[in-house]
Motif scaffolding. Structure first.
Motif, mmCIF file in Angstrom:
data_model
loop_
_atom_site.group_PDB
_atom_site.id
_atom_site.type_symbol
_atom_site.label_atom_id
_atom_site.label_comp_id
_atom_site.label_asym_id
_atom_site.label_seq_id
_atom_site.Cartn_x
_atom_site.Cartn_y
_atom_site.Cartn_z
ATOM 1 N N PRO A 26 23.873 18.718 13.023
ATOM 2 C CA PRO A 26 23.133 18.818 14.275
ATOM 3 C C PRO A 26 23.699 19.920 15.156
ATOM 4 C CG PRO A 26 23.708 16.534 13.796
ATOM 5 C CD PRO A 26 24.463 17.380 12.820
ATOM 6 N N LEU A 27 22.834 20.586 15.892
ATOM 7 C CA LEU A 27 23.236 21.646 16.806
ATOM 8 C C LEU A 27 22.767 21.282 18.202
ATOM 9 C CD1 LEU A 27 24.592 24.479 16.842
ATOM 10 C CD2 LEU A 27 22.291 25.449 16.750
ATOM 11 N N SER A 28 23.665 21.368 19.160
ATOM 12 C CA SER A 28 23.367 21.000 20.541
ATOM 13 C C SER A 28 23.749 22.138 21.470
ATOM 14 C CB SER A 28 24.125 19.721 20.912
ATOM 15 O OG SER A 28 23.721 18.642 20.096
ATOM 16 N N ILE A 29 23.448 21.963 22.751
ATOM 17 C CA ILE A 29 23.706 23.004 23.751
ATOM 18 C C ILE A 29 24.563 22.439 24.875
ATOM 19 C CG2 ILE A 29 22.652 24.402 25.578
ATOM 20 C CD1 ILE A 29 20.287 24.898 23.763
ATOM 21 N N LEU A 30 25.597 23.198 25.239
ATOM 22 C CA LEU A 30 26.331 22.969 26.475
ATOM 23 C C LEU A 30 25.820 23.981 27.481
ATOM 24 C CD1 LEU A 30 28.619 21.669 28.120
ATOM 25 C CD2 LEU A 30 30.161 23.392 27.157
ATOM 26 N N ASP A 31 25.103 23.499 28.483
ATOM 27 C CA ASP A 31 24.531 24.376 29.503
ATOM 28 C C ASP A 31 25.490 24.419 30.693
ATOM 29 O OD1 ASP A 31 23.064 25.785 31.332
ATOM 30 O OD2 ASP A 31 21.398 24.367 31.442
ATOM 31 N N LEU A 32 26.105 25.561 30.911
ATOM 32 C CA LEU A 32 27.044 25.704 32.016
ATOM 33 C C LEU A 32 26.355 26.006 33.345
ATOM 34 C CD1 LEU A 32 29.767 27.732 30.097
ATOM 35 C CD2 LEU A 32 29.718 25.282 30.579
ATOM 36 N N ALA A 33 25.005 26.074 33.329
ATOM 37 C CA ALA A 33 24.236 26.321 34.555
ATOM 38 C C ALA A 33 24.800 27.510 35.323
ATOM 39 C CB ALA A 33 24.202 25.069 35.435
ATOM 40 N N LEU A 43 15.788 25.961 29.667
ATOM 41 C CA LEU A 43 16.642 25.918 28.479
ATOM 42 C C LEU A 43 16.508 24.575 27.767
ATOM 43 C CD1 LEU A 43 18.757 27.318 26.732
ATOM 44 C CD2 LEU A 43 20.524 26.402 28.262
ATOM 45 N N ALA A 44 16.465 23.478 28.511
ATOM 46 C CA ALA A 44 16.290 22.165 27.887
ATOM 47 C C ALA A 44 14.940 22.059 27.198
ATOM 48 C CB ALA A 44 16.444 21.068 28.932
ATOM 49 N N GLN A 45 13.925 22.647 27.790
ATOM 50 C CA GLN A 45 12.598 22.634 27.164
ATOM 51 C C GLN A 45 12.590 23.442 25.871
ATOM 52 O OE1 GLN A 45 10.380 24.016 30.570
ATOM 53 N NE2 GLN A 45 9.934 21.935 31.281
ATOM 54 N N HIS A 69 12.749 23.461 19.937
ATOM 55 C CA HIS A 69 13.307 24.147 18.779
ATOM 56 C C HIS A 69 14.283 23.305 17.958
ATOM 57 C CE1 HIS A 69 11.536 27.592 20.816
ATOM 58 N NE2 HIS A 69 11.738 28.295 19.714
ATOM 59 N N GLY A 70 14.408 22.022 18.262
ATOM 60 C CA GLY A 70 15.144 21.147 17.365
ATOM 61 C C GLY A 70 16.615 20.943 17.646
ATOM 62 N N TYR A 71 17.100 21.342 18.815
ATOM 63 C CA TYR A 71 18.480 21.010 19.182
ATOM 64 C C TYR A 71 18.592 19.493 19.380
ATOM 65 C CZ TYR A 71 19.617 25.955 20.118
ATOM 66 O OH TYR A 71 19.855 27.307 20.023
ATOM 67 N N ARG A 72 19.802 18.961 19.153
ATOM 68 C CA ARG A 72 20.012 17.521 19.276
ATOM 69 C C ARG A 72 20.097 17.055 20.722
ATOM 70 N NH1 ARG A 72 22.298 13.985 16.024
ATOM 71 N NH2 ARG A 72 20.514 14.573 14.739
ATOM 72 N N ARG A 73 20.899 17.743 21.521
ATOM 73 C CA ARG A 73 21.145 17.300 22.896
ATOM 74 C C ARG A 73 21.508 18.504 23.765
ATOM 75 N NH1 ARG A 73 24.376 13.035 21.604
ATOM 76 N NH2 ARG A 73 24.969 13.621 19.495
ATOM 77 N N THR A 77 11.399 16.875 30.633
ATOM 78 C CA THR A 77 11.435 16.888 29.173
ATOM 79 C C THR A 77 11.029 15.493 28.702
ATOM 80 O OG1 THR A 77 13.811 16.389 29.270
ATOM 81 C CG2 THR A 77 13.175 18.702 28.956
ATOM 82 N N THR A 78 10.878 15.324 27.387
ATOM 83 C CA THR A 78 10.376 14.031 26.908
ATOM 84 C C THR A 78 11.231 13.367 25.844
ATOM 85 O OG1 THR A 78 8.961 15.178 25.302
ATOM 86 C CG2 THR A 78 7.973 14.618 27.425
ATOM 87 N N THR A 79 11.891 14.136 24.979
ATOM 88 C CA THR A 79 12.580 13.520 23.846
ATOM 89 C C THR A 79 14.046 13.907 23.707
ATOM 90 O OG1 THR A 79 11.860 15.321 22.380
ATOM 91 C CG2 THR A 79 10.451 13.359 22.505
ATOM 92 N N ILE A 80 14.442 15.056 24.129
ATOM 93 C CA ILE A 80 15.801 15.525 23.857
ATOM 94 C C ILE A 80 16.830 14.684 24.606
ATOM 95 C CG2 ILE A 80 15.879 17.249 25.720
ATOM 96 C CD1 ILE A 80 17.289 19.073 23.542
ATOM 97 N N ARG A 81 17.983 14.445 23.971
ATOM 98 C CA ARG A 81 19.063 13.726 24.633
ATOM 99 C C ARG A 81 19.716 14.634 25.673
ATOM 100 N NH1 ARG A 81 20.164 8.921 22.428
ATOM 101 N NH2 ARG A 81 21.997 8.782 23.798
ATOM 102 N N LEU A 82 20.114 14.039 26.780
ATOM 103 C CA LEU A 82 20.733 14.762 27.883
ATOM 104 C C LEU A 82 21.971 14.004 28.322
ATOM 105 C CD1 LEU A 82 17.463 15.422 29.894
ATOM 106 C CD2 LEU A 82 18.697 17.118 28.542
ATOM 107 N N GLY A 83 22.978 14.750 28.747
ATOM 108 C CA GLY A 83 24.173 14.053 29.174
ATOM 109 C C GLY A 83 25.193 14.960 29.807
ATOM 110 N N SER A 84 26.373 14.422 29.980
ATOM 111 C CA SER A 84 27.457 15.137 30.655
ATOM 112 C C SER A 84 28.454 15.640 29.638
ATOM 113 C CB SER A 84 28.165 14.212 31.646
ATOM 114 O OG SER A 84 28.692 13.070 30.976
#
Length: 347
Positions: A15-22, A40-42, A47-51, A79-86
């Motif tokens: 799985p590939l995810s994103i750390l968004d440093l804003a 970016l989250a959209q 495009h299939g990122y995990r979180r 957004t509707t499906t992607i996991r989001l967190g800290s």
């Protein structure tokens, strides 16, 4: 470069995810940065990122994610499906009950989509720590605070007569973040997933992962070790374009790490980068996938093996929203990401 070079690298199936440093780029406003986080989250969702995770930082003029739970709520509503967190909440800055209530609210509003990554560092300097009204020694209680928080979310409060509402019974999954063996051992002892901050603190990556895997004890949340390793990515249409973006990033690091209240010109920053004083910047950014999509794919394949990771989380370290979105799209295409959710043992 990590890993051996291959003319035809193996597919990366993790799985590939994103750390968004804003990040607030040069000439950008805070509002534009936050709008970019939504975009970016959209892109990540499409495009299939995990979180996507957001980091808590304070008193940093180029980072807009200080109110982390508020930003997560804003992005989740768009957004509707992607996991989001800290990635993460710096728990010494907060009462565990407050974080249980915040993330319990998020999970109640967006069920099955919320992660809670926890860090021990303050995410700021000592002066700002005092402005946050926190005890400078609060980090010493981090293991106990994690347990207290875990109890609230599991509906098994460790404080008689005190429950988190919302929060109780939501079972928001916890992740321990770190850049040292301390976090690795704590995550192993508690049976939690471990995320290593190798995108800016590379030194202990392999040792920490080895300790975590060897000392891991299963828990109700997780039956086997799960490692998330972080890397920087700058994907562009050409190598030259990516290199120019990377140079801009390193100049920003010089201004942040070494500025001490003064502003360096590009020429002065380049002189520092070429001097022994600039070695820290080059060292901290050593885990960076850089270039056209094929080069990024090859690097990440090698990095995944090098880090012994179950998942990669990448920070698209460009200094403008437009370049960040482009990097995220190019990386997803290069990695041939599929629909998210096919592998998630950590939840």
């Amino acid at each position: 470069m990590v890993g051996a070079r291959r003319e035809r690298p193996e597919p990366v199936t993790l799985p590939l995810s994103i750390l968004d440093l804003a990040t607030i780029g040069p000439g950008e406003t805070t509002a534009q940065s936050l709008q970019g986080s939504v975009a970016l989250a959209q892109v990540a969702e499409t495009h299939g990122y995990r979180r996507v995770w957001y980091a808590e930082h304070h008193n940093m003029p180029r980072i807009a994610s200080s109110a982390t739970s508020v930003l997560i709520a804003h992005v989740a509503s768009r957004t509707t499906t992607i996991r989001l967190g800290s990635g993460g909440i710096m728990l010494p800055n907060h009462a565990p009950l407050t974080i249980a209530e915040q993330f319990g609210t998020l999970e109640t509003l967006h069920p099955g989509r919320i992660d809670l990554g926890l860090g021990r560092a303050p995410g700021t300097d000592q002066k700002t720590l005092r402005a946050l009204r926190r005890d400078p020694h609060a980090a010493d209680a981090f293991p106990e605070d994690v347990q207290e928080l875990r109890g609230y979310l599991a509906g098994k409060s460790l404080i008689p007569g005190v429950d988190a509402t919302p929060g109780k019974g939501t079972e928001v999954p916890l992740y321990i973040l770190g850049s040292s063996l301390f976090g690795a051992r704590l995550a192993a002892a508690l049976g939690l997933p471990y995320a290593f901050a190798s995108h800016f603190a590379p030194d202990a990556l392999r040792d920490a992962v080895a300790v975590y895997r060897s000392e891991f004890r299963p828990s109700a949340q997780l039956d086997r070790p799960y490692v998330i390793a972080a890397a920087n990515v700058i994907a562009a249409d050409t190598e030259a374009e990516a290199q120019q973006q990377f140079l801009t990033l390193k100049r920003q690091w010089v201004r942040t790490l070494l500025g001490r209240g003064r502003s360096y010109t590009d020429e002065e920053a380049d002189q520092i980068l070429a001097s022994p004083q600039g070695r820290l910047v080059h060292h901290n950014l050593q885990y960076t996938a850089l270039g056209a999509p094929a080069a990024v794919r090859e690097y990440l394949a090698g990095f995944a093996a090098h880090a012994d990771a179950d998942e990669l989380i990448v920070a698209h370290q460009t200094t403008s929203v437009a370049d960040r979105l482009r990097s995220a799209r190019l990386t997803a295409e290069a990695m041939e990401l599929r629909s998210p959710g096919t592998l998630h043992p950590a939840h």
